[in-house]
Motif scaffolding. Structure first.
Motif, short mmCIF file in Angstrom:
data_model
loop_
_atom_site.label_atom_id
_atom_site.label_comp_id
_atom_site.label_asym_id
_atom_site.label_seq_id
_atom_site.Cartn_x
_atom_site.Cartn_y
_atom_site.Cartn_z
N SER A 1 70.46 40.31 96.87
CA SER A 1 70.13 38.93 97.21
C SER A 1 68.67 38.52 97.02
CB SER A 1 70.53 38.63 98.66
OG SER A 1 69.88 39.54 99.54
N SER A 2 67.76 39.47 96.94
CA SER A 2 66.34 39.10 96.84
C SER A 2 65.97 38.66 95.43
CB SER A 2 65.46 40.28 97.27
OG SER A 2 65.64 41.39 96.40
N GLY A 3 64.75 38.12 95.28
CA GLY A 3 64.27 37.71 93.97
C GLY A 3 64.59 36.27 93.64
N LYS A 4 64.49 35.93 92.35
CA LYS A 4 64.65 34.55 91.87
C LYS A 4 65.63 34.55 90.70
CE LYS A 4 61.85 30.84 89.81
NZ LYS A 4 62.42 29.77 90.65
N LYS A 5 66.43 33.51 90.59
CA LYS A 5 67.41 33.39 89.50
C LYS A 5 67.04 32.25 88.57
CE LYS A 5 71.55 35.13 91.88
NZ LYS A 5 72.93 34.81 92.29
N CYS A 6 67.37 32.46 87.29
CA CYS A 6 67.27 31.37 86.32
C CYS A 6 68.23 30.25 86.76
CB CYS A 6 67.63 31.87 84.93
SG CYS A 6 67.77 30.57 83.68
N GLY A 7 67.73 29.03 86.83
CA GLY A 7 68.55 27.94 87.31
C GLY A 7 69.72 27.61 86.39
N ARG A 8 69.64 28.01 85.13
CA ARG A 8 70.70 27.70 84.18
C ARG A 8 71.75 28.81 84.10
NH1 ARG A 8 68.62 26.33 78.38
NH2 ARG A 8 68.26 24.29 79.34
#
Length: 395
Positions: free
Chosen positions: A16-23
């Motif tokens: 669950s941690s971190g950042k995801k590409c919005g697309r």
């Protein structure tokens, strides 16, 4: 691999941690890695393609599945030459053009298939089970098509099992996180990777699965299954003390949950014993198996894989002990010879368990020769002659 690392720097992210590409949902440890991957890592060219495939996890599963199918077909090419798929009756798959595989106990011309056909068969079987709300053994038998041959009812092994693990995961990865087929698919993928000896990848899957099930509040039985699989992976990676600790927890948990004679407990017992043997705890392994082998023979039968594994580990714990007597070696020889003969008949001569048992038996014969084997009262020469007459592909 299940995506638990940053796509740019491979830093561990958990679930669950971190950042995801919005697309496309590709995962990063932070904005800096995301920007670097877009500018220099090629993500600017792949992002739309990944989104169209269903997102990063689905795209990754599709790619890994395609590669695994190619590896499996190449590994089986010699055995499948001139054969046709028993499901679609073609040599090359009409759509994917993939070759055939066979990694089970089928004899003769039976059991040749395309991974894609096996996967489609399993998908249909599970869909019918879901539509009809099947449960218990009826559900298990349908789900078993993902890892077990429908003809000989033996589990697939090697790279074929790995390819089917990826097929299962790519089929259900898009479902809700708490959806049972998705949870089962994660386990199937971990098993496939482990069977194919891709232990580092299997570890990431096992750890992610355990963390997810704990977060979802899974029942004790489900947690014990994941812990058992995780212990196996630890052992394969040489983390034996961690494996032993988990094995002890799982065996005790099974005894408390379902009793000593349950199939799940017996499976936990042989796993526990194998780890004890790996750590040179020979006497403890023998004590456990002397109690559980008779139960396995009574409950599961002589031909069951758990019974065969128990007898093999028992023999190994006898002859692996530096304090082993000639009588111990003789008992180990008799046990291995009987186990190998039964396994060959049930599983076929090319099965990894059979190959490994016969290899170990040959080594024991040499050890008996070195210690004047005639004193054991065992006819070593007759056993050796029978072994030498065998070839890996014999039934």
């Amino acid at each position: 691999m299940i995506l638990v690392q940053c796509a740019a720097c491979a830093a561990p992210l958990g679930l669950s941690s971190g950042k995801k590409c919005g697309r496309c949902s590709t995962r990063y440890c932070g904005p800096a890695c995301q920007e670097q991957h877009w500018k220099e890592g090629g993500h600017d060219k792949l992002c739309k393609k990944i989104k169209r495939a269903g997102g990063a996890e689905q795209y990754n599963a599709n790619q890994k599945y395609t590669a695994a199918v190619t590896i499996a077909a190449e590994a089986c090419a010699d055995d499948t030459k001139g054969q046709t798929c028993y499901i679609c009756t073609q040599a090359l798959h009409w759509k994917t053009k993939e070759g055939l595989v066979r990694m089970c106990a089928c004899r003769g011309t039976a059991g040749f298939a395309h991974v894609s056909c096996l996967a489609e068969q399993a998908k249909i079987s599970v869909a019918e089970a879901l539509e009809n709300n099947l449960d218990g053994e009826r559900w298990s038998s349908r789900w078993g098509r993902w890892d077990t041959c429908s003809l000989c009812e033996q589990e697939y092994h090697g790279v074929v099992r790995c390819a089917l693990g990826w097929a299962c995961w790519k089929t259900y990865v898009g479902r809700a996180e708490n959806d049972w087929p998705r949870l089962g698919a994660m386990s199937a993928l971990g098993n496939g990777l482990s069977v194919a000896k891709q232990y580092a990848d299997a570890l990431a899957v096992r750890e992610a699965e355990l963390a997810m099930k704990r977060r979802l509040g899974a029942d004790e039985d489900s947690i014990l299954v994941v812990q058992s699989n995780l212990a196996s992976t630890y052992q394969f990676l040489g983390r034996r003390e961690e494996a032993l600790s988990l094995r002890r927890v799982v065996y005790s948990g099974r005894v408390n949950l379902v009793g000593e004679d349950h199939r799940g407990t017996l499976g936990a017992a042989v796993n526990y014993a194998s780890t004890l043997f790996a750590l040179d705890h020979y006497a403890e392994a023998r004590a456990l198996l002397r109690k559980t082998v008779p139960a396995a023979q009574r409950v599961l039968g002589e031909n069951h894989m758990i019974t065969l594994k128990m007898r093999k580990v028992y023999a190994q714990s006898l002859c692996g002990d530096p304090a082993a007597t000639l009588d111990d070696l003789g008992e180990a020889l008799t046990t291995l010879e009987e186990t190998g003969r039964t396994a060959r008949r049930v599983l076929g001569g090319s099965h990894p368990f059979v190959v490994d048992t016969e290899r170990f038996l040959r080594g024991l014969l040499e050890a008996l020769d070195a210690r004047e084997a005639s004193e054991t009262g065992v006819d070593v020469n007759s056993v050796r002659e029978a072994m030498e007459a065998m070839t890996p592909g014999d039934a």
